[in-house]
Design an enzyme around this catalytic site. Structure first.
Site: not given
Ligand code: AMP
Ligand code: ZN
Length: 156
Positions: A41-42, A97, A104, A110, A112
């Site tokens: 995760d970024i 989520n 989400q 995805h 986590h």
């Molecule tokens: P959610 O709120 O459950 O949809 O989580 C989305 C997750 O994706 C968050 O924890 C973000 O930090 C992660 N995310 C968004 N863009 C990227 C990316 N380019 N590379 C890796 N993780 C990402």
């Protein structure tokens, strides 16, 4: 990658996870196979926060075919103890989520895997402090309803 598999999936617009999977954006991959990919995760809760993702674009839990869902869970189960050790964490949260109201933000399903440490400041607050606590009759009623719908999905 964007072909919706379910009639309820409106799949509109651009998907950052599809970009990553197609090699069109930077990504740090820790596992991949024909169906699943896992990457860092970024914006991690803690170092080692991993996302387990289907290669195919599905938005939410109910869009995921059963075999893909089981496979993602299997991959997550294999990764969890490794991530925990690699991250030097004592504990883990496994979070999905599913849907905007559930928090989400990236509409590509995805899981986590979140390494946790005492005092890290993250909070999945359960039991919910704002809960309107049901009585036993209400709990039993909902349990019976779910059980009945499981046996006969046309009932609701
Ligand atoms: P959610 O709120 O459950 O949809 O989580 C989305 C997750 O994706 C968050 O924890 C973000 O930090 C992660 N995310 C968004 N863009 C990227 C990316 N380019 N590379 C890796 N993780 C990402
Ligand atoms: Zn996508």
């Amino acid at each position: 990658m964007h072909a919706p598999k379910s009639p309820r999936t409106p799949s509109t617009g651009h998907c950052i996870f599809c970009d990553l999977i197609q090699g069109a954006a930077e990504v740090s991959i820790c596992y991949e196979d024909a169906t699943a990919i896992a990457f860092l995760d970024i914006q991690p809760v803690n170092p080692g926060h991993v996302l387990v993702v289907p290669r195919e674009h599905y938005e939410v839990l109910q869009d995921i075919p059963r075999d893909v869902g089981l496979h993602l869970y299997e991959v997550a189960t294999r990764l969890i103890p490794v991530v925990q050790v690699a991250a030097g964490a004592t504990d883990m949260n496994i979070v999905v989520n599913s849907g905007a109201a559930a928090g989400q933000n990236v509409m590509h399903y995805h899981i986590h895997l979140i390494p946790r440490r005492e005092g890290d400041g993250f909070d999945v607050s359960l039991p919910f402090p704002g809960s309107v606590m049901p009585n036993r009759q209400q709990l039993d009623g909902m349990a019976a309803r779910i059980g009945s719908m499981l046996r006969d999905p046309l009932k609701n």
